[in-house]
Design a protein around this motif. Structure first.
Motif, PDB file in Angstrom:
ATOM      1  N   TYR A 291       0.417  -1.239  -0.396  1.00  0.00           N
ATOM      2  CA  TYR A 291      -0.221   0.018   0.071  1.00  0.00           C
ATOM      3  C   TYR A 291       0.274   1.021   0.298  1.00  0.00           C
ATOM      4  O   TYR A 291       1.716   1.318   0.518  1.00  0.00           O
ATOM      5  CB  TYR A 291      -1.194   0.044   1.485  1.00  0.00           C
ATOM      6  N   TRP A 292       0.551   2.117  -0.162  1.00  0.00           N
ATOM      7  CA  TRP A 292       0.767   4.016   0.080  1.00  0.00           C
ATOM      8  C   TRP A 292       0.024   4.799   0.018  1.00  0.00           C
ATOM      9  O   TRP A 292      -0.691   4.072  -0.675  1.00  0.00           O
ATOM     10  CB  TRP A 292       2.044   3.570  -1.274  1.00  0.00           C
ATOM     11  N   HIS A 293       0.480   6.339   0.711  1.00  0.00           N
ATOM     12  CA  HIS A 293      -0.698   7.775   0.192  1.00  0.00           C
ATOM     13  C   HIS A 293       0.301   7.325  -1.226  1.00  0.00           C
ATOM     14  O   HIS A 293       1.036   8.406  -1.066  1.00  0.00           O
ATOM     15  CB  HIS A 293      -0.823   7.372   1.351  1.00  0.00           C
ATOM     16  N   ASP A 294      -0.841   7.897  -2.689  1.00  0.00           N
ATOM     17  CA  ASP A 294      -0.342   8.652  -2.966  1.00  0.00           C
ATOM     18  C   ASP A 294      -0.781  10.104  -3.753  1.00  0.00           C
ATOM     19  O   ASP A 294      -1.075  10.564  -2.997  1.00  0.00           O
ATOM     20  CB  ASP A 294      -1.451   7.777  -4.772  1.00  0.00           C
ATOM     21  N   PRO A 295       0.711  10.682  -3.606  1.00  0.00           N
ATOM     22  CA  PRO A 295       1.498  12.420  -3.382  1.00  0.00           C
ATOM     23  C   PRO A 295       0.524  12.305  -3.802  1.00  0.00           C
ATOM     24  O   PRO A 295       0.289  14.128  -3.448  1.00  0.00           O
ATOM     25  CB  PRO A 295       2.767  11.857  -2.869  1.00  0.00           C
TER      26      PRO A 295
END
Ligand code: 16G
Length: 536
Positions: A291-295
């Motif tokens: 997962y990631w927090h899309d900047p």
């Protein structure tokens, strides 16, 4: 003392708490204080199983995976490193439910007679446990059962579940042409590290990867593994977080693959950082979620088992094509009813690969995947692997390449057969696979997420008086009992666009699970609530 007297004496030392036990999807799993007698009896069964299978080594793993620290569990691993054969689950259930120590010895002997097992033949059992404090007592009960039955045993102490599966297969194949690797924990690290270097082929991993280990056994084991990667050949920057195994109360607490998948958000600790590539393992390191927090979009993006499955199928499918083996080898994907409909659509329509749906539980997926030359299986929760048939492995090693591109594809495929754990889903091995594929494709997590768009979905847990009245058919996608229930669900599903929903009894808890997907998030929520209303 005779064998029988020893079995009875051992059982008296590790008494069973009377209640009904059943060997389920994950073996026996419950509050740890109920498990001492259960584990002793599982030891007896493992000894029988080894004797039944020509004295091959049988594995016993003590873990409760993503459950809280007060739980524990015990399950048996068959000689090739796969789950206990289903037929034997009944025998495990019968032994564990023996009402007294004497009855236990009787059932043990009756099983030996019925199954034509020579109780004088040699037997071998190897075992490991996760970091739960209760594991120690359970291992003692297990060892006592193995001593009582004159069974050779090896305690591998603290391991991830997939490491134990590896060791079982390595033990049984040692010294044969099908040797699976060195019979040691270090052998496991060396095999993966060497295959990782071979598959990376000098490609670079541009960004750091943060790995949340759910404060479970995966933390120390991943750190140990990383020491085996030659950083001059493959620079791999990993930040290991949530790796506190000294405080049992934090195991799986607000962290881990199950947390991320069910809450659909990053663990709160460490504070999520936009743009950072992340993944989570579960408490025994057999599940993986990225997962990631899309900047750019400010959106949390989760890449679950369905995503890993489609990524692996696409990459391996392309390699098989470049290797000129597409007509020779059957590639297929195995999913459960929980797979997002968009992933199934992507695999069948875009990758043009067959998809088979099975009931939940790794043993079902694994079994069906074995029917392909390249069988990719993942549950949406992040548990899965890729299986290669003997024909496939031989083709990768023996085909004479006609071009440098074909040679490269064949070499990569051969290395993948070593990188990917062939016995069971393995979060560390799967993580390396994902890293290899992203590096080869030169993709970041956004590129990966853009391959298709998930249908909005919702999973609800419903408390019911008796989950056993619910029975399913069609790989758990439809309810056959109670009568009329499915018709009511169908009526609700019809009212929503692109919708699908099913209800099934949990195999690990006394509850129903309801899954719904639809064109929008609010519709998926609404449908899930309505279906939950029908089964509650
Ligand atoms: C167990 C299964 C997992 C499955 C889950 C379903 C194995 C090793 N583990 O954890 O594959 O997804 O049960 O749980 O087979 P449920 O029946 O409670 O939904």
């Amino acid at each position: 003392m005779s064998h029988n007297e020893q079995i009875i004496a051992g059982s008296a030392k590790h008494p069973i708490v009377p209640q009904h036990y059943r060997y389920g999807t994950a073996g026996f799993r419950m509050k740890a204080d109920l498990l001492e007698g259960v584990t002793y009896r599982v030891g007896l069964l493992a000894a029988l199983r080894s004797r039944k299978l020509n004295s091959q080594a049988i594995g016993v793993m003590i873990t409760a995976s993503h459950n809280p620290a007060i739980d524990n569990g015990v399950k048996i691993v068959d000689p090739m490193g796969d789950m206990l054969e289903q037929e034997w689950e009944r025998y495990a259930t019968a032994l564990v439910n023996a009402p007294s120590d004497k009855d236990l010895a009787k059932i043990y002997n009756a099983l030996a007679t019925d199954l034509k097992i020579d109780l004088e033949a040699p037997a071998k059992v190897i075992y490991g446990r996760d970091t739960r404090p209760s594991g120690h007592t359970l291992v003692t009960a297990l060892a006592d059962a193995l001593d009582a039955t004159n069974t050779e045993h090896v305690d591998y102490k603290i391991l991830t579940t997939p490491q134990l599966h590896y060791l079982v297969r390595a033990t049984n194949s040692e010294g044969t042409p099908a040797s699976y690797g060195e019979v040691s924990e270090v052998g496991y690290y060396k095999k993966l590290a060497e295959a990782f270097v071979r598959t990376m082929k000098g490609k670079r991993i541009p960004q750091v990867l943060q790995v949340d280990c759910a404060n479970g056994v995966g933390g120390p084991k991943l750190k140990e593994f990383l020491k085996h990667i030659p950083q001059d050949k493959v620079p791999f920057a990993v930040q290991v977080v949530n790796d506190d195994v000294l405080r049992p109360e934090v195991l799986n607490l607000d962290s881990g693959a199950d947390y991320v998948k069910t809450k659909q958000r990053a663990p709160p600790i460490p504070k999520p950082q936009p743009g950072l590539r992340c993944c989570s393992l579960d408490g025994d390191a057999d599940r993986l979620i990225y997962y990631w927090h899309d900047p750019e979009t400010n959106v949390f993006v989760m890449l679950d088992g369905d995503r890993i499955s489609s990524l692996a199928a696409s990459f391996i499918g392309d390699l098989v094509e470049s290797a000129g083996l597409r007509d020779e080898l059957r590639i297929g994907v195995v999913q459960t009813a929980y797979a997002n409909g968009a992933s199934t659509h992507y695999i069948t329509q875009h990758l043009k690969l067959p998809v088979i749906c099975t009931p939940t539980g790794v043993k079902h997926l694994h079994h069906v995947a074995q029917g392909f030359d390249v069988g990719v299986y993942f549950e949406a929760n992040g548990h899965g692997t890729v299986l290669f048939s003997l024909d496939a492995i031989n083709a990768f090693k023996k085909t004479t390449p006609q071009s440098p591109a074909q040679k490269e594809a064949l070499d990569t495929l051969a290395a993948l057969t070593d990188l990917i754990n062939q016995t069971v889903g393995d979060a560390i091995s799967d993580m390396l696979l994902v890293e290899v594929i992203l590096a080869h494709k030169n993709w970041n997590l956004r590129d990966w997420a853009l391959t298709y768009q998930d249908l909005p979905n919702r999973l609800v847990r419903v408390e019911v008086a008796n989950k056993d009245v619910f029975r399913t058919t069609d790989a758990e996608r439809r309810l056959s009992h109670p009568e009329g229930c499915q018709a009511e669900i169908d009526q609700e599903v019809k009212k929503f666009k692109d919708a699908r929903s099913f209800a099934r009894a949990s195999g690990t808890e006394n509850a129903m699970r309801v899954y719904a997907e639809a064109a929008t998030r609010s519709e998926a929520n609404e449908l899930a609530e309505r279906v939950a209303g029908i089964v509650s």
